[in-house]
Design an enzyme around this catalytic site. Structure first.
Site, PDB file in Angstrom:
ATOM      1  N   GLU A 104       0.898  -1.160  -0.003  1.00 19.29           N
ATOM      2  CA  GLU A 104      -0.102  -0.006  -0.005  1.00 19.29           C
ATOM      3  C   GLU A 104       0.883   1.520  -0.056  1.00 19.29           C
ATOM      4  O   GLU A 104       0.778   2.062   1.013  1.00 19.29           O
ATOM      5  CB  GLU A 104      -0.908   0.130   1.529  1.00 19.29           C
ATOM      6  N   PRO A 105       1.680   1.585  -0.964  1.00 25.60           N
ATOM      7  CA  PRO A 105       2.541   2.796  -1.269  1.00 25.60           C
ATOM      8  C   PRO A 105       1.799   3.989  -1.152  1.00 25.60           C
ATOM      9  O   PRO A 105       0.923   4.156  -1.907  1.00 25.60           O
ATOM     10  CB  PRO A 105       3.341   2.456  -2.300  1.00 25.60           C
ATOM     11  N   GLY A 106       2.014   4.866  -0.279  1.00 20.91           N
ATOM     12  CA  GLY A 106       1.562   6.337  -0.401  1.00 20.91           C
ATOM     13  C   GLY A 106       2.738   7.261  -0.794  1.00 20.91           C
ATOM     14  O   GLY A 106       2.655   7.621  -1.855  1.00 20.91           O
ATOM     15  N   ARG A 137       4.159  19.190   7.602  1.00 25.05           N
ATOM     16  CA  ARG A 137       5.235  18.006   7.908  1.00 25.05           C
ATOM     17  C   ARG A 137       6.769  18.667   8.539  1.00 25.05           C
ATOM     18  O   ARG A 137       7.139  18.060   9.552  1.00 25.05           O
ATOM     19  CB  ARG A 137       5.969  17.369   6.810  1.00 25.05           C
ATOM     20  N   TYR A 143       6.539  16.597  11.895  1.00 23.92           N
ATOM     21  CA  TYR A 143       7.650  15.705  12.052  1.00 23.92           C
ATOM     22  C   TYR A 143       8.776  15.728  12.101  1.00 23.92           C
ATOM     23  O   TYR A 143       9.931  15.054  11.722  1.00 23.92           O
ATOM     24  CB  TYR A 143       7.253  14.667  10.709  1.00 23.92           C
ATOM     25  N   CYS A 199       0.178  32.533  12.992  1.00 21.77           N
ATOM     26  CA  CYS A 199       0.669  33.061  14.317  1.00 21.77           C
ATOM     27  C   CYS A 199       0.908  32.219  15.474  1.00 21.77           C
ATOM     28  O   CYS A 199       0.381  31.908  16.314  1.00 21.77           O
ATOM     29  CB  CYS A 199      -0.754  33.806  14.714  1.00 21.77           C
ATOM     30  N   GLU A 200       2.100  31.666  15.135  1.00 25.03           N
ATOM     31  CA  GLU A 200       2.400  30.632  16.146  1.00 25.03           C
ATOM     32  C   GLU A 200       4.090  30.270  15.423  1.00 25.03           C
ATOM     33  O   GLU A 200       4.062  30.542  14.421  1.00 25.03           O
ATOM     34  CB  GLU A 200       1.461  29.085  15.694  1.00 25.03           C
ATOM     35  N   TYR A 230       1.105  13.918   1.950  1.00 24.76           N
ATOM     36  CA  TYR A 230       0.861  14.425   3.241  1.00 24.76           C
ATOM     37  C   TYR A 230       0.972  15.884   3.299  1.00 24.76           C
ATOM     38  O   TYR A 230       1.453  16.363   4.279  1.00 24.76           O
ATOM     39  CB  TYR A 230       1.562  13.681   4.148  1.00 24.76           C
TER      40      TYR A 230
HETATM   41  C1  PLP Z   1      -1.921   0.918   6.873  1.00 27.90           C
HETATM   42  C2  PLP Z   1      -1.419   2.094   5.912  1.00 27.90           C
HETATM   43  N1  PLP Z   1      -0.808   1.802   4.584  1.00 27.90           N
HETATM   44  C3  PLP Z   1       0.178   2.464   3.767  1.00 27.90           C
HETATM   45  C4  PLP Z   1       0.571   3.617   4.374  1.00 27.90           C
HETATM   46  C5  PLP Z   1       1.065   4.431   3.304  1.00 27.90           C
HETATM   47  O1  PLP Z   1       2.552   4.644   3.941  1.00 27.90           O
HETATM   48  P1  PLP Z   1       3.505   5.578   3.201  1.00 27.90           P
HETATM   49  O2  PLP Z   1       2.959   6.840   2.832  1.00 27.90           O
HETATM   50  O3  PLP Z   1       4.812   5.510   3.936  1.00 27.90           O
HETATM   51  O4  PLP Z   1       3.770   4.670   2.133  1.00 27.90           O
HETATM   52  C6  PLP Z   1      -0.017   4.050   5.673  1.00 27.90           C
HETATM   53  C7  PLP Z   1       0.516   5.309   6.320  1.00 27.90           C
HETATM   54  O5  PLP Z   1       0.251   5.915   7.200  1.00 27.90           O
HETATM   55  C8  PLP Z   1      -0.802   3.157   6.471  1.00 27.90           C
HETATM   56  O6  PLP Z   1      -1.090   3.469   7.619  1.00 27.90           O
END
Ligand code: PLP
Length: 407
Positions: free
Chosen positions: A266-268, A305, A309, A335-336, A363
């Site tokens: 599940e790459p984001g 971010r 983070y 304003c922070e 993100y």
């Molecule tokens: C369940 C799950 N899958 C996939 C991702 C995607 O992670 P990344 O953006 O590091 O690829 C996340 C990120 O929070 C997640 O919680």
């Protein structure tokens, strides 16, 4: 930081800023495709599938584009499921991996026909009691692995709220047996920004062991956590090495399991981080006794971010790229304390200059807010070399839209 050949040029980004105004998020569609193809190539020796974790960026045009590549979708809220369906994803290609939602939300997703990934004992039992084996599910396990770029994005350790502990296997088995649940998938996601390939290997070995408890499996889902570089020399997950090592381990496991399984991810960030650019304008140069601040027309309400983070985003001055390099601290107008980058070497910044933040696709807009009653930025997508507006900048009406005037 993407390779130079992959990067939209400073001149091009200045043109976008002039045409669409700032602050503006810019997404380069073909870069997403390149990243997707890298994953496909790395895992070409095994039966792998990818589901884009759309929590990173959900603009419907980006979702549609990713669907057109043949990629699936990973969602964490019923609204993400609905957006995915609107974008044209087949429900069979959508995974729903929520955390701490109630049974109603799970049932709503089931009614839309998507795959359900359950991450706690309470819902597992309630779902089993209600639907038994009539609707196959996947279980999210917590393998107790500490991984990820920092504690806020580590999700597989003992104190994490995510997944069902592998030490609760007997309890899971009792529920599955007594309710006749059909478990077709096992899942884990130990965190984001994992550099070390061996962390994935340790995780998958744990899932292989757990798989022996489930006779109906069809897939093993390793979530994501692939790290991309945010600056020159930044370590990345070695996708080719990961592909090779994981494919070997998986193919080997597949020889012994009851049927060949698929390996899911599940790459984001890996898909959309580098496609994104965030372009802002310099409002003011403010010299204090110790520091030269560049104050821009944005803030952590648009790109959180760095403050949230401690993330590093490379910043460049795109409208004076040949100016003498000087040291600046780039801050927002919230304003922070609102710092994008301390002590950055930038080509001389003048009031009115455009700055770009690289790797802003994941993100970025997605975590933006209207804090300080500031307006959310516009979004532009570049496809086939053509920039198109894919989200209008907020207006004051957007801030008032859901407010009810009772006076
Ligand atoms: C369940 C799950 N899958 C996939 C991702 C995607 O992670 P990344 O953006 O590091 O690829 C996340 C990120 O929070 C997640 O919680």
């Amino acid at each position: 930081m993407p390779k130079q050949s992959d990067v939209l040029s400073a001149d091009f980004l200045v043109k976008i800023a002039e045409e669409f105004g700032t602050p503006v998020y810019v997404y380069h569609a073909e870069k997403i495709k390149t990243q997707y193809e890298k994953l496909q190539k790395a895992f070409s020796k095994t039966d792998a599938r990818f589901f884009y974790a759309c929590k990173a960026l959900t603009n419907i045009n980006v979702l549609r584009y990713i669907n057109s590549l043949g990629c699936g979708l990973d969602t964490v809220s019923i609204q993400e499921v609905q957006l995915g369906l609107k974008a044209g994803f087949d429900p069979k290609n959508i995974i729903f991996t929520p955390n701490c939602v109630d049974l109603q939300e799970i049932i709503a997703a089931k009614d839309l026909g998507v795959m359900i990934n359950i991450d706690n004992i309470s819902i597992l039992e309630q779902f089993g009691n209600k639907f038994g084996g009539s609707y196959p599910i996947c279980i999210r396990l917590n393998p107790h692995i500490m991984a990820g770029g920092n504690f806020k994005i580590s999700t597989g350790h003992i104190d994490s709220k995510f997944g069902i502990s592998i030490h609760q296997m007997r309890h899971i088995e009792r529920i599955v047996k007594s309710t006749r649940l059909k478990v077709t998938g096992l899942h884990m996601h130990t965190g984001s920004e994992i550099k070390d390939v061996d962390v994935f290997l340790r995780g998958v070995e744990i899932l292989f062991e757990m798989a022996e408890h489930f006779p109906d499996l069809e897939s093993i889902d390793l979530g994501s956590g692939f790290k991309v570089a945010y600056q020159q020399g930044d370590p990345e997950t070695d996708i080719e090495l990961l592909g090779k090592k994981l494919s070997d381990a998986f193919n080997n496991f597949n020889k012994h399991y009851k049927r060949p399984l698929q390996l899911w991810f599940e790459p984001g960030k890996f898909l959309v981080s580098q496609c994104g650019y965030f372009v802002v304008k310099t409002n003011v140069i403010k010299t204090t006794t110790a520091t030269v601040f560049v104050g821009v027309n944005s803030g952590f309400n648009h790109l959180i971010r760095p403050m949230f983070y401690d993330a590093f985003h490379l910043i460049r001055n795109i409208s004076n790229p040949k100016g003498t390099e000087r040291i600046y601290t780039v801050v927002g107008n919230i304003c922070e304390t609102d710092t994008f980058g301390w002590d950055r070497k930038l080509n001389e910044v003048r009031e009115g200059d455009y700055l770009v933040f690289y790797n802003a696709g994941a993100y970025g807009f997605e975590m933006s807010s209207n804090f300080n009653s500031r307006l959310k930025p516009a979004e532009v997508m570049i496809k086939d070399g053509k920039p198109r507006l894919i989200r209008k900048r907020d207006t004051l009406d957007d801030l008032l839209k859901n407010q009810i005037d009772v006076e």
